[in-house]
Design an enzyme around this catalytic site. Structure first.
Site, PDB file in Angstrom:
ATOM      1  N   ASP A 249      60.615  10.890  69.297  1.00 57.26           N
ATOM      2  CA  ASP A 249      60.156  10.809  67.851  1.00 57.26           C
ATOM      3  C   ASP A 249      59.187   9.418  67.540  1.00 57.26           C
ATOM      4  O   ASP A 249      59.352   8.506  68.345  1.00 57.26           O
ATOM      5  CB  ASP A 249      61.398  10.727  67.131  1.00 57.26           C
ATOM      6  CG  ASP A 249      62.140  12.025  67.140  1.00 57.26           C
ATOM      7  OD1 ASP A 249      61.662  13.057  67.534  1.00 57.26           O
ATOM      8  OD2 ASP A 249      63.334  11.961  66.635  1.00 57.26           O
ATOM      9  N   LYS A 271      57.305  13.139  64.185  1.00 52.04           N
ATOM     10  CA  LYS A 271      57.467  13.730  62.582  1.00 52.04           C
ATOM     11  C   LYS A 271      57.911  12.558  61.955  1.00 52.04           C
ATOM     12  O   LYS A 271      58.945  12.010  62.156  1.00 52.04           O
ATOM     13  CB  LYS A 271      58.729  14.744  62.612  1.00 52.04           C
ATOM     14  CG  LYS A 271      58.638  15.764  63.767  1.00 52.04           C
ATOM     15  CD  LYS A 271      58.955  17.077  63.056  1.00 52.04           C
ATOM     16  CE  LYS A 271      59.347  18.182  63.763  1.00 52.04           C
ATOM     17  NZ  LYS A 271      60.651  18.408  64.140  1.00 52.04           N
ATOM     18  N   MET A 384      66.280   9.953  54.714  1.00 58.19           N
ATOM     19  CA  MET A 384      65.044  10.655  54.292  1.00 58.19           C
ATOM     20  C   MET A 384      65.077  10.264  52.750  1.00 58.19           C
ATOM     21  O   MET A 384      64.608  11.294  52.082  1.00 58.19           O
ATOM     22  CB  MET A 384      64.600  11.728  55.001  1.00 58.19           C
ATOM     23  CG  MET A 384      64.277  11.711  56.289  1.00 58.19           C
ATOM     24  SD  MET A 384      64.312  13.226  56.986  1.00 58.19           S
ATOM     25  CE  MET A 384      66.000  13.406  57.346  1.00 58.19           C
TER      26      MET A 384
HETATM   27  N1  SAH Z   1      68.615  11.420  64.132  1.00 59.91           N
HETATM   28  C1  SAH Z   1      68.628  10.069  63.509  1.00 59.91           C
HETATM   29  C2  SAH Z   1      68.023  10.620  61.782  1.00 59.91           C
HETATM   30  C3  SAH Z   1      66.655  11.152  61.951  1.00 59.91           C
HETATM   31  S1  SAH Z   1      65.874  11.517  60.410  1.00 59.91           S
HETATM   32  C4  SAH Z   1      69.929   9.297  63.249  1.00 59.91           C
HETATM   33  O1  SAH Z   1      70.754   9.781  63.654  1.00 59.91           O
HETATM   34  O2  SAH Z   1      69.772   8.091  62.590  1.00 59.91           O
HETATM   35  C5  SAH Z   1      64.924  10.124  60.088  1.00 59.91           C
HETATM   36  C6  SAH Z   1      65.483   9.200  58.900  1.00 59.91           C
HETATM   37  O3  SAH Z   1      66.647   8.475  59.474  1.00 59.91           O
HETATM   38  C7  SAH Z   1      64.776   8.145  58.535  1.00 59.91           C
HETATM   39  O4  SAH Z   1      64.105   8.880  57.319  1.00 59.91           O
HETATM   40  C8  SAH Z   1      65.676   7.146  57.857  1.00 59.91           C
HETATM   41  O5  SAH Z   1      66.489   7.680  56.573  1.00 59.91           O
HETATM   42  C9  SAH Z   1      66.684   7.436  58.898  1.00 59.91           C
HETATM   43  N2  SAH Z   1      66.851   6.061  60.103  1.00 59.91           N
HETATM   44  C10 SAH Z   1      66.484   6.153  61.231  1.00 59.91           C
HETATM   45  N3  SAH Z   1      66.297   5.110  62.013  1.00 59.91           N
HETATM   46  C11 SAH Z   1      66.647   4.148  60.690  1.00 59.91           C
HETATM   47  C12 SAH Z   1      66.709   2.646  60.926  1.00 59.91           C
HETATM   48  N4  SAH Z   1      66.690   1.879  62.110  1.00 59.91           N
HETATM   49  N5  SAH Z   1      67.041   2.124  59.779  1.00 59.91           N
HETATM   50  C13 SAH Z   1      67.121   2.904  58.522  1.00 59.91           C
HETATM   51  N6  SAH Z   1      67.359   4.050  58.459  1.00 59.91           N
HETATM   52  C14 SAH Z   1      66.471   4.637  59.697  1.00 59.91           C
END
Ligand code: SAH
Length: 467
Positions: A249, A271, A384
């Site tokens: 990703d 994405k 998100m």
């Molecule tokens: N699978 C991921 C989520 C993917 S969706 C998980 O478990 O974390 C993508 C969203 O994840 C982003 O829009 C944000 O809201 C969040 N996200 C992912 N990494 C992040 C980070 N380091 N800090 C804050 N939000 C994060």
């Protein structure tokens, strides 16, 4: 990194050492491991230098180095113990564009010599850019103890078999063969019968590979965590070392990607919330294509693959194609954010339930059980949610949430550039505007970071006192 490590071929090249004292001897011990033609200039040579000269390992001249001595030299070491003379020699070399090392003078040197662990032809070079010689020494000692003495001969024997190895399918099978040779059967054979034993071990591995059928590919769905490489699981780390191809990703941090095998192919099947992105069908097809070719595909997803990662869809595509898969969980953004905030996600008397929700879904802004979310004490990690902030606020206030409901914005959770902004439900859109957040953001509804929390509690107590 100020100094870029490279391995310079010194076969048939001249290396000049200016100075014949102790400092020169220390460098010469390293230089004499190479095929370079080494010439040493300087009066009062150490006995070691004289005996190397007698053995023909180097040439020594009593006089000081001169311009003509530097013709066609690859490197100059200034080790005369006399700063003025070192500066003179260095200037001569620089005029000829010859890189110079002045012993114990980082600033005055064009290159530095690393600490070396020598298992020729395998060489480990350790550098700290002059910041921590003790660290370099300790690392060297650790590696010396870890790397078996047979590593050099094993590597040389392996080299001789390279062309026969071409017949073994590239990728996982070939790597498995080498790993078996270097770490198991090779050392065992060598311990038993020296080089002959190691050669036999490799020969039988090649025979076995020739008669074996090609193993099917595999897709590992791996959680990359929120960004800090230390937050990877051990299994994730190992798989990154083994992967033939890493499909990741956009949110996967560059530090995590750094851990992938150097020659693994990398595909950013990104994405991003609103930018250009790969259609899911294209990602599914890519995974199937590479796994069918017998490759080990690591599908690296930020956080945990099972949280807003479209994991089911990708698994279904693999199942339909009959391709084996596995899932390796990771630390999800909400867990990373709570750790950064120093608070817990559930708390006795406050919330016995934690919601994980997204600000958006396929339809646009996502609808949720707003009444439940609006209740005092409810806690939710909103993924998100950056663009959906005004919508979220509107829905929650409409369902009776207090405008002062605590809310924390966490950007780049777990990473070095993380930012934590404590605000309220009412203040959310303004706080987001003011912060100009470019990284991924998770909104933590109902909780504040520990330091802001005690302040909020103090403010509350002060208000009560005033009343
Ligand atoms: N699978 C991921 C989520 C993917 S969706 C998980 O478990 O974390 C993508 C969203 O994840 C982003 O829009 C944000 O809201 C969040 N996200 C992912 N990494 C992040 C980070 N380091 N800090 C804050 N939000 C994060």
């Amino acid at each position: 990194m100020q100094h870029f490590p490279i391995f310079l071929c010194l076969t048939g090249r001249r290396v000049v050492v200016s100075g014949a004292g102790q400092a020169a001897v220390a460098k010469l011990r390293l230089l004499l491991k190479t095929d370079a033609e080494v010439t040493v200039f300087g009066p009062d040579p150490e006995p070691d230098i004289l005996s190397w000269h007698r053995e023909g390992a180097l040439r020594h001249d009593e006089r000081r180095v001169d311009a003509g001595d530097l013709d066609c030299a690859a490197l100059l070491y200034c080790a005369s113990d006399d700063p003025a003379d070192d500066a003179r020699a260095a200037a001569l070399a620089r005029r000829r564009r010859i890189p110079v090392n002045v012993v114990d003078d980082l600033e005055g040197s064009d290159f530095i010599t690393p600490a070396i662990v020598d298992r020729d032809p395998v060489t480990v070079a350790i550098g700290t850019e002059g910041t921590a010689p003790v660290l370099a020494r300790n690392l060297k000692a650790t590696l010396e103890a870890q790397l078996p003495a047979s590593l050099g001969p094993l590597a040389r024997i392996g080299q001789a078999f390279r062309s026969r190895c071409e017949s073994v399918p590239a990728g996982r099978t070939r790597r498995a063969l080498w790993s078996e040779y270097f770490f198991r059967r090779g050392p065992r054979g060598y311990a038993r019968e020296g080089e002959k034993g190691a050669r036999e071990a490799l020969r039988s591995l090649l025979d076995e590979a020739a008669s074996a059928t090609r193993p099917p590919g595999l897709v590992s769905f791996v959680g990359a965590g929120p960004g800090a490489p230390e937050l990877l699981t051990l299994k994730a780390r190992n798989l990154l070392h083994e992967a033939d191809i890493v499909v990741h990703d956009r949110l996967v941090s560059s530090q995590v990607l750094e851990l992938a095998r150097r020659d693994a192919e990398r595909v950013s099947a990104g994405k991003s919330g609103y930018g250009p992105s790969w259609p899911q069908a294209r990602i599914d097809a890519l995974l199937v294509h590479h796994a069918r070719a017998g490759k080990h595909v690591v599908r690296l997803k930020s956080g945990d693959p099972a949280v807003f990662g479209r994991l089911d869809e990708e698994i279904e595509a693999l199942e339909a194609a009959g391709i084996p898969w596995e899932v390796v969980p990771g630390i999800t953004a909400a867990a990373g954010a709570a750790a950064d905030m120093g608070v817990s996600l559930t708390r006795r008397g406050r919330n016995s339930e934690l919601r994980v929700l997204t600000g958006r879904d396929v339809e646009g802004f996502a609808e949720h059980d707003w009444a439940a979310l609006a209740r005092p004490g409810s806690v939710a990690a909103i993924y998100m949610g950056k663009r959906a902030a005004a919508f979220l606020r509107g829905r929650l206030l409409m369902r009776g949430a207090a405008p002062s409901t605590p809310l924390t914005i966490v950007e780049n959770a777990s990473r070095q550039d993380k930012r934590i902004v404590a605000t309220t439900l009412l203040g959310l859109p303004d706080a987001l505007d003011e912060a100009h957040l470019a990284g991924p953001v998770v909104l933590m509804l109902g909780i504040l970071p520990r330091d802001a929390m005690s302040k909020a509690e103090t403010d509350c107590a002060a208000q009560q006192e005033a009343v």
